[in-house]
Design an enzyme around this catalytic site. Structure first.
Site, mmCIF file in Angstrom:
data_model
loop_
_atom_site.group_PDB
_atom_site.id
_atom_site.type_symbol
_atom_site.label_atom_id
_atom_site.label_comp_id
_atom_site.label_asym_id
_atom_site.label_seq_id
_atom_site.Cartn_x
_atom_site.Cartn_y
_atom_site.Cartn_z
ATOM 1 N N GLU A 162 0.833 -1.210 0.000
ATOM 2 C CA GLU A 162 0.000 0.000 0.000
ATOM 3 C C GLU A 162 0.865 1.257 0.000
ATOM 4 O O GLU A 162 1.804 1.379 0.761
ATOM 5 C CB GLU A 162 -0.937 0.009 1.215
ATOM 6 C CG GLU A 162 -1.912 -1.164 1.248
ATOM 7 C CD GLU A 162 -2.914 -1.178 0.090
ATOM 8 O OE1 GLU A 162 -3.016 -0.154 -0.632
ATOM 9 O OE2 GLU A 162 -3.576 -2.213 -0.102
ATOM 10 N N ARG A 192 -17.818 -0.232 4.635
ATOM 11 C CA ARG A 192 -18.795 -0.986 3.852
ATOM 12 C C ARG A 192 -19.604 -1.914 4.758
ATOM 13 O O ARG A 192 -20.774 -2.185 4.534
ATOM 14 C CB ARG A 192 -18.016 -1.797 2.794
ATOM 15 C CG ARG A 192 -18.796 -2.727 1.918
ATOM 16 C CD ARG A 192 -17.860 -3.519 0.976
ATOM 17 N NE ARG A 192 -16.866 -4.327 1.668
ATOM 18 C CZ ARG A 192 -17.086 -5.562 2.137
ATOM 19 N NH1 ARG A 192 -18.259 -6.132 1.975
ATOM 20 N NH2 ARG A 192 -16.122 -6.230 2.769
ATOM 21 N N CYS A 250 -8.265 -1.163 7.960
ATOM 22 C CA CYS A 250 -6.866 -1.217 7.524
ATOM 23 C C CYS A 250 -6.338 0.182 7.173
ATOM 24 O O CYS A 250 -5.265 0.579 7.621
ATOM 25 C CB CYS A 250 -6.701 -2.156 6.327
ATOM 26 S SG CYS A 250 -6.897 -3.883 6.792
ATOM 27 N N HIS A 309 -1.415 -5.409 2.311
ATOM 28 C CA HIS A 309 -2.608 -6.263 2.250
ATOM 29 C C HIS A 309 -2.227 -7.615 1.647
ATOM 30 O O HIS A 309 -1.471 -7.667 0.675
ATOM 31 C CB HIS A 309 -3.676 -5.618 1.343
ATOM 32 C CG HIS A 309 -4.715 -4.853 2.087
ATOM 33 N ND1 HIS A 309 -4.939 -3.511 1.883
ATOM 34 C CD2 HIS A 309 -5.617 -5.245 3.034
ATOM 35 C CE1 HIS A 309 -5.937 -3.114 2.672
ATOM 36 N NE2 HIS A 309 -6.359 -4.140 3.386
HETATM 37 N N1 PCA Z 1 -8.756 -6.216 6.465
HETATM 38 C C1 PCA Z 1 -9.676 -5.110 6.628
HETATM 39 C C2 PCA Z 1 -9.666 -4.777 8.094
HETATM 40 C C3 PCA Z 1 -9.042 -5.941 8.778
HETATM 41 C C4 PCA Z 1 -8.416 -6.716 7.693
HETATM 42 O O1 PCA Z 1 -7.693 -7.704 7.848
HETATM 43 C C5 PCA Z 1 -9.403 -3.950 5.683
HETATM 44 O O2 PCA Z 1 -8.900 -4.170 4.571
HETATM 45 O O3 PCA Z 1 -9.694 -2.802 6.018
#
Ligand code: PCA
Length: 201
Positions: A81, A91, A144, A166
């Site tokens: 990211e 969401r 996140c 991610h």
């Molecule tokens: N993914 C979510 C929040 C916790 C996670 O593991 C996100 O992409 O915001």
């Protein structure tokens, strides 16, 4: 500043029983890599509480590198990211039922922060090992991104390095869903070893 590296992963959310981010980082807890000690912590998938925990761990361990991980279900690559935005727009409700919409994370904070990880370089080293990886322009506006924004706000004017990554589902989460992409935990472990080693070098 210590020679510690703080890794975080999230609690399961959205009906899942595991979160690949925690499955991954917990395997590195107390590992030593080139004289750096790794501390892995699980963070609640809850707005604000997640950030309080993260701040507490940063104060407690004074790590020089902080990498937060989260699940991006449906993603076909490890997403490095690049940008955190000053926006909560959920969401689905978080694990405590909160669902902020169009909310500013930090009043009068900058609209966005760029990551403090050398993501272009990490992209190349992972890609060279044939690990599916991409540079991502949005971590979304859920928990996140929320923690990513807080992390960068906290460390921006320091010499700490940090950012957010991610990861896709892991194999056992999708064994009954043939069309959904997943990665093997071993591949993710290999990727994380490569990431840590290149950040230290
Ligand atoms: N993914 C979510 C929040 C916790 C996670 O593991 C996100 O992409 O915001």
């Amino acid at each position: 500043m210590s020679n510690k590296i703080l890794l975080t992963g999230f609690e399961p959310f959205d009906g899942e029983t595991i979160n690949p981010s925690w499955e991954l980082v917990k395997r590195f807890h107390h590992k030593q890599i080139s004289q750096h000690e790794i501390i892995s912590k699980q963070i609640p998938t809850v707005f604000y509480e997640s950030q309080e925990k993260l701040n507490q761990y940063i104060k407690e361990y004074d790590p020089k590198i902080i990498i937060c991980f989260g699940q991006a279900g449906g993603s076909k690559s490890i997403r490095l990211e690049r940008i955190a935005v000053n926006l909560n727009d959920a969401r689905i409700p978080d694990n405590k039922g909160q669902q902020p919409i169009d909310e500013t994370i930090i009043k009068n904070g900058p609209n966005a922060y760029f990551t403090k990880l050398p993501v272009r370089n990490l992209y190349h080293v992972l890609d060279n090992e044939n690990i599916p990886v991409s540079l991502s322009l949005s971590a979304g506006a859920y928990v996140c991104n929320h923690i990513f924004y807080h992390l960068l706000h906290t460390i921006y004017d320091t010499d700490k390095m940090g950012g957010f990554i991610h990861i896709p589902y892991i194999d056992k989460q999708v064994k009954d869903q043939k069309d959904v992409f997943s990665l093997n935990l071993k591949t993710l472990e290999k990727a994380l070893n490569i990431i840590i080693t290149s950040l230290i070098d």
